[in-house]
Each structure stands twice: as C-alpha cells, then as structure tokens.
Design a protein around this motif. Structure first.
Motif, PDB file in Angstrom:
ATOM      1  N   PRO A   1      52.764  24.195  37.274  1.00 47.64           N
ATOM      2  CA  PRO A   1      53.898  25.019  36.827  1.00 47.64           C
ATOM      3  C   PRO A   1      53.428  26.461  36.627  1.00 47.64           C
ATOM      4  CG  PRO A   1      53.045  23.707  35.004  1.00 47.64           C
ATOM      5  CD  PRO A   1      52.228  23.333  36.203  1.00 47.64           C
ATOM      6  N   CYS A   2      54.196  27.410  37.131  1.00 49.75           N
ATOM      7  CA  CYS A   2      53.719  28.803  37.117  1.00 49.75           C
ATOM      8  C   CYS A   2      54.799  29.785  36.689  1.00 49.75           C
ATOM      9  CB  CYS A   2      53.238  29.213  38.511  1.00 49.75           C
ATOM     10  SG  CYS A   2      51.561  28.712  38.866  1.00 49.75           S
ATOM     11  N   TYR A   3      54.376  30.747  35.903  1.00 50.22           N
ATOM     12  CA  TYR A   3      55.214  31.898  35.577  1.00 50.22           C
ATOM     13  C   TYR A   3      54.313  33.130  35.512  1.00 50.22           C
ATOM     14  CZ  TYR A   3      58.107  35.143  32.906  1.00 50.22           C
ATOM     15  OH  TYR A   3      58.793  36.263  32.491  1.00 50.22           O
ATOM     16  N   ASN A   4      54.434  33.985  36.513  1.00 45.93           N
ATOM     17  CA  ASN A   4      53.655  35.230  36.595  1.00 45.93           C
ATOM     18  C   ASN A   4      52.151  34.971  36.505  1.00 45.93           C
ATOM     19  OD1 ASN A   4      56.006  36.697  36.825  1.00 45.93           O
ATOM     20  ND2 ASN A   4      56.041  37.390  34.703  1.00 45.93           N
ATOM     21  N   GLU A   5      51.646  34.220  37.486  1.00 45.76           N
ATOM     22  CA  GLU A   5      50.211  33.930  37.542  1.00 45.76           C
ATOM     23  C   GLU A   5      49.608  34.433  38.859  1.00 45.76           C
ATOM     24  OE1 GLU A   5      48.720  33.044  35.044  1.00 45.76           O
ATOM     25  OE2 GLU A   5      49.926  31.696  33.802  1.00 45.76           O
ATOM     26  N   SER A   6      50.049  35.603  39.319  1.00 43.49           N
ATOM     27  CA  SER A   6      49.595  36.115  40.611  1.00 43.49           C
ATOM     28  C   SER A   6      48.098  36.412  40.644  1.00 43.49           C
ATOM     29  CB  SER A   6      50.378  37.382  40.977  1.00 43.49           C
ATOM     30  OG  SER A   6      50.189  38.393  39.992  1.00 43.49           O
ATOM     31  N   LYS A   7      47.503  36.696  39.496  1.00 37.06           N
ATOM     32  CA  LYS A   7      46.082  37.047  39.458  1.00 37.06           C
ATOM     33  C   LYS A   7      45.170  35.837  39.619  1.00 37.06           C
ATOM     34  CE  LYS A   7      46.689  41.196  36.611  1.00 37.06           C
ATOM     35  NZ  LYS A   7      46.322  42.113  37.719  1.00 37.06           N
TER      36      LYS A   7
ATOM     37  N   GLY B   1      48.371  27.231  35.864  1.00 34.72           N
ATOM     38  CA  GLY B   1      47.982  28.127  36.951  1.00 34.72           C
ATOM     39  C   GLY B   1      47.172  29.323  36.516  1.00 34.72           C
ATOM     40  N   ASP B   2      46.581  29.259  35.308  1.00 34.17           N
ATOM     41  CA  ASP B   2      45.889  30.429  34.759  1.00 34.17           C
ATOM     42  C   ASP B   2      44.374  30.374  34.936  1.00 34.17           C
ATOM     43  OD1 ASP B   2      45.305  28.400  33.020  1.00 34.17           O
ATOM     44  OD2 ASP B   2      46.326  29.270  31.291  1.00 34.17           O
ATOM     45  N   ASP B   3      43.873  29.374  35.671  1.00 34.90           N
ATOM     46  CA  ASP B   3      42.448  29.237  35.970  1.00 34.90           C
ATOM     47  C   ASP B   3      41.605  29.047  34.711  1.00 34.90           C
ATOM     48  OD1 ASP B   3      40.272  29.030  37.711  1.00 34.90           O
ATOM     49  OD2 ASP B   3      39.761  31.159  37.485  1.00 34.90           O
ATOM     50  N   THR B   4      42.134  28.342  33.726  1.00 35.04           N
ATOM     51  CA  THR B   4      41.346  28.028  32.533  1.00 35.04           C
ATOM     52  C   THR B   4      40.761  26.616  32.605  1.00 35.04           C
ATOM     53  OG1 THR B   4      43.354  27.299  31.368  1.00 35.04           O
ATOM     54  CG2 THR B   4      42.664  29.587  31.050  1.00 35.04           C
ATOM     55  N   TYR B   5      41.197  25.814  33.577  1.00 34.41           N
ATOM     56  CA  TYR B   5      40.741  24.432  33.696  1.00 34.41           C
ATOM     57  C   TYR B   5      40.007  24.239  35.027  1.00 34.41           C
ATOM     58  CZ  TYR B   5      44.146  23.703  29.967  1.00 34.41           C
ATOM     59  OH  TYR B   5      44.857  23.774  28.796  1.00 34.41           O
ATOM     60  N   PRO B   6      38.723  23.905  35.004  1.00 30.48           N
ATOM     61  CA  PRO B   6      37.951  23.745  36.243  1.00 30.48           C
ATOM     62  C   PRO B   6      38.427  22.551  37.062  1.00 30.48           C
ATOM     63  CG  PRO B   6      36.508  24.061  34.334  1.00 30.48           C
ATOM     64  CD  PRO B   6      37.881  23.808  33.802  1.00 30.48           C
ATOM     65  N   ALA B   7      38.498  22.743  38.378  1.00 30.38           N
ATOM     66  CA  ALA B   7      38.989  21.698  39.277  1.00 30.38           C
ATOM     67  C   ALA B   7      37.982  20.582  39.477  1.00 30.38           C
ATOM     68  CB  ALA B   7      39.353  22.314  40.630  1.00 30.38           C
TER      69      ALA B   7
ATOM     70  N   ARG C   1      41.237  32.912  29.782  1.00 30.57           N
ATOM     71  CA  ARG C   1      41.893  33.597  30.890  1.00 30.57           C
ATOM     72  C   ARG C   1      41.051  34.784  31.367  1.00 30.57           C
ATOM     73  NH1 ARG C   1      47.442  33.616  31.968  1.00 30.57           N
ATOM     74  NH2 ARG C   1      48.594  31.873  31.043  1.00 30.57           N
ATOM     75  N   PRO C   2      41.017  35.017  32.682  1.00 30.71           N
ATOM     76  CA  PRO C   2      40.310  36.197  33.172  1.00 30.71           C
ATOM     77  C   PRO C   2      41.005  37.483  32.733  1.00 30.71           C
ATOM     78  CG  PRO C   2      41.506  35.122  34.952  1.00 30.71           C
ATOM     79  CD  PRO C   2      41.592  34.212  33.769  1.00 30.71           C
ATOM     80  N   GLU C   3      40.294  38.575  32.757  1.00 27.67           N
ATOM     81  CA  GLU C   3      40.842  39.857  32.325  1.00 27.67           C
ATOM     82  C   GLU C   3      42.044  40.240  33.198  1.00 27.67           C
ATOM     83  OE1 GLU C   3      39.308  44.459  31.566  1.00 27.67           O
ATOM     84  OE2 GLU C   3      37.905  42.882  32.162  1.00 27.67           O
ATOM     85  N   GLY C   4      43.110  40.659  32.533  1.00 28.46           N
ATOM     86  CA  GLY C   4      44.332  41.032  33.238  1.00 28.46           C
ATOM     87  C   GLY C   4      45.368  39.933  33.291  1.00 28.46           C
ATOM     88  N   SER C   5      44.967  38.704  32.969  1.00 29.23           N
ATOM     89  CA  SER C   5      45.903  37.578  32.926  1.00 29.23           C
ATOM     90  C   SER C   5      46.342  37.363  31.484  1.00 29.23           C
ATOM     91  CB  SER C   5      45.224  36.312  33.462  1.00 29.23           C
ATOM     92  OG  SER C   5      46.080  35.195  33.350  1.00 29.23           O
ATOM     93  N   GLU C   6      47.654  37.300  31.260  1.00 27.18           N
ATOM     94  CA  GLU C   6      48.179  37.241  29.896  1.00 27.18           C
ATOM     95  C   GLU C   6      48.803  35.878  29.604  1.00 27.18           C
ATOM     96  OE1 GLU C   6      50.897  40.411  29.244  1.00 27.18           O
ATOM     97  OE2 GLU C   6      49.415  41.997  29.601  1.00 27.18           O
TER      98      GLU C   6
END
Length: 312
Positions: A9-15, A84-90, A197-202
């Motif tokens: 599920p995604c909301y504004n996760e372009s980064k 979709g915020d890349d906080t959980y390793p695949a 979250r990486p820098e720039g991701s809110e």
C-alpha cells in the motif's frame, strides 16, 4: 492464483518505491508484486510500474481501505504485506513465506521491536506507543505477540479471505493481530531488522491522533471479542463505586442516627447497582452470541480452504 503476492500500500512513496519493488522481486523469484496507490500526488504509481509492479488504485483514503481492496482482489497461496517506505528488508520474506506455505502458519509477524527498532526509530513517542500497545494486547488477550503494529507480515489464503477489514487507517495492524488471536489462528514471529526512513522520505503517521485511534480500536475490539470480560470489568467498576458511595454516604450515617438523611443518594446507588447487574448480564448474552459467531467462523474457514484448493 499467484504462488506469492507481495502487497504494497502506497501514498507518496516515490523516493523509495522502486527499491522496495526491486528488492522483493529479487528476493522472491516467483512472486507478483502489487502496488496499490492511495491518491498519491507524486510519481509513485509510474515509478512502481516501471520497476515491474502491477499497479492498482484505491481512491478511499486510508491504509485500512487499501488493505480491504487488496484482500478482496488478490488471489494467492501466500501474501506478503509491506510498507513502501523501505524500512523493512526484503531478505526476510523467504523465511516468512516458508512458514506460511510449509508450516501452515496463518499470520507471520515481522518483529521489529526485538531487534533494531528502538535504535533506528528517531521518534520517542512512537517507541513508547509501540511498547504500550504490545503490553495492552498481550495482557488483555493473553498472548505473546512481539510486535503488534509492524507493517511487515505474511498471511495464508484462509486468513485473508476470512478477515473482515473494519478499520480505515493505520489501526488495521492492531485489528489483524487481535482477529488472529481471537479466532485461534496460527501466529508466528520472525525477528527482522528495521531501518528508519531514508532522508527525504516522510512518515504519514501522526503520533497522537493515530495513537488515540489505535487505543480506541483496542478498546472496541476488547468489547467485541471478549464481551464477558469487558462488561464484567464495567460491572465491577460500577459496583465498587456504588458500594463506596453507599457505605460512606448512606450506611455509616444511618448507623449513627437510624435515619436515612440522603434519599437521593440512596436512589442513585440503587440505579448504579442495577446498572452493574445489567452490564454483567449483557456480557453473558453477548458472550453467547460470540461463541455462536466462533462456530460460524469455523465453517467459513472450511469454505475458504475448499475454494482455495479449487482455484490453485
């Protein structure tokens, strides 16, 4: 039916969405990655599609609404749901899938709190809130779930197709957990590493408003899934208040004067005592209805399993 469906599920996760899609496609070779865009105002959907995901849309705002749509539309033997915020390793996905497909586990919880969450997460109120929610649910429902609000989970087909999604927002994780516990479904924990979250991701979470919604959800689910305990607790509180007021304001003065000086207080105490009694019997009635619902749920599980075997 897909073998493994990865639901994002995604909301504004372009980064971060491109990396998340790519990581899961590389980690699970036979999976199909679905990205459900929830009214993003950036290029999340286009980036996800370019990365190889199947992109769909949910126009009702809220993570719970997105999860509801995903669970209704996707058919798979095993489901992975991840933010979709890349906080959980695949790299932990394969172990989680194995537990679902080979150990018949209904829900696998990606446990952040037993590893790096408290070091990586920079929001102290989130740390406190996660610990509080875990404590409340484990005490109320007598279980040992290590991470209640994690966004990284794996599910069986029968869990997905029998889970009634009622929440609209981020409290959906709490609802999933309590449903699995209350319906006696198989739950296991897998310790995962968490990265902030990486820098720039809110983050889209509001610490206080979403926290209050989660606590309200716990209270509502406690009432719905444990009605006898809930209403017995209400009855006990009312009875204690009633006895304290009656003894201090009516009985003790009556022993000294042999006259009831506070008739209004006596009447109120009578009504509070009746309320306690009604609360207890309401709990008993609702508990009987809940037991009936449990039996009907077992039949729905069997139907879901039969349908799942036909569609493989």
């Amino acid at each position: 039916m897909d073998k493994v469906a990865v639901l994002i599920p995604c909301y504004n996760e372009s980064k971060t969405i491109e990396k998340v899609v790519t990581d899961f496609k590389n980690s699970l070779k036979d999976c199909v990655v679905y990205v459900y865009d929830n009214n993003s105002t950036d290029d999340t959907a286009a980036i996800a599609e370019k990365a190889g995901a199947v992109v769909r849309h949910e126009y009702q705002q809220g993570k719970g609404n997105v999860v509801r749509r995903m669970f209704q539309e996707i058919e798979a033997e095993c489901y992975i749901i991840v933010d979709g915020d890349d906080t959980y390793p695949a790299e932990y996905a394969a172990e989680m899938v194995d537990k679902v497909l080979n150990r018949q586990t209904d829900m696998v919880v990606g446990d952040r709190l037993s590893s790096t969450y408290f070091q990586e997460n920079k929001r102290p109120f989130h740390n406190f809130g996660n610990s509080l929610v875990r404590f409340c649910i484990n005490k109320i429902f007598k279980c040992d779930i290590k991470d209640i609000m994690t966004g990284y989970r794996a599910f069986s087909y029968r869990f997905i197709k029998t889970f009634p999604v009622l929440s609209r927002g981020f409290e959906i994780e709490t609802e999933m957990t309590i449903h699995a516990i209350s319906m006696n479904m198989s739950v296991e924990n897998v310790i995962i590493e968490y990265r902030d979250r990486p820098e720039g991701s809110e983050s889209k979470l509001n610490t206080f408003s979403d926290g209050m919604r989660v606590l309200k959800t716990i209270l509502n689910l406690f009432r719905n899934y444990r009605p006898l305990q809930f209403f017995s607790l209400v009855a006990a509180i009312l009875l204690i208040i009633d006895l304290v007021v009656f003894i201090s304001q009516v009985w003790l003065p009556f022993r000294e004067t042999h006259v009831v000086e506070k008739f209004p207080t006596l009447i109120v105490c009578g009504f509070v005592g009746l309320s306690a009694l009604l609360s207890f019997f309401s709990g008993m009635i609702l508990d009987s209805l809940w037991q009936k619902e449990r039996r009907e749920f077992e039949f729905r599980l069997k139907q879901a399993m039969r349908y799942g075997k036909k569609t493989k």
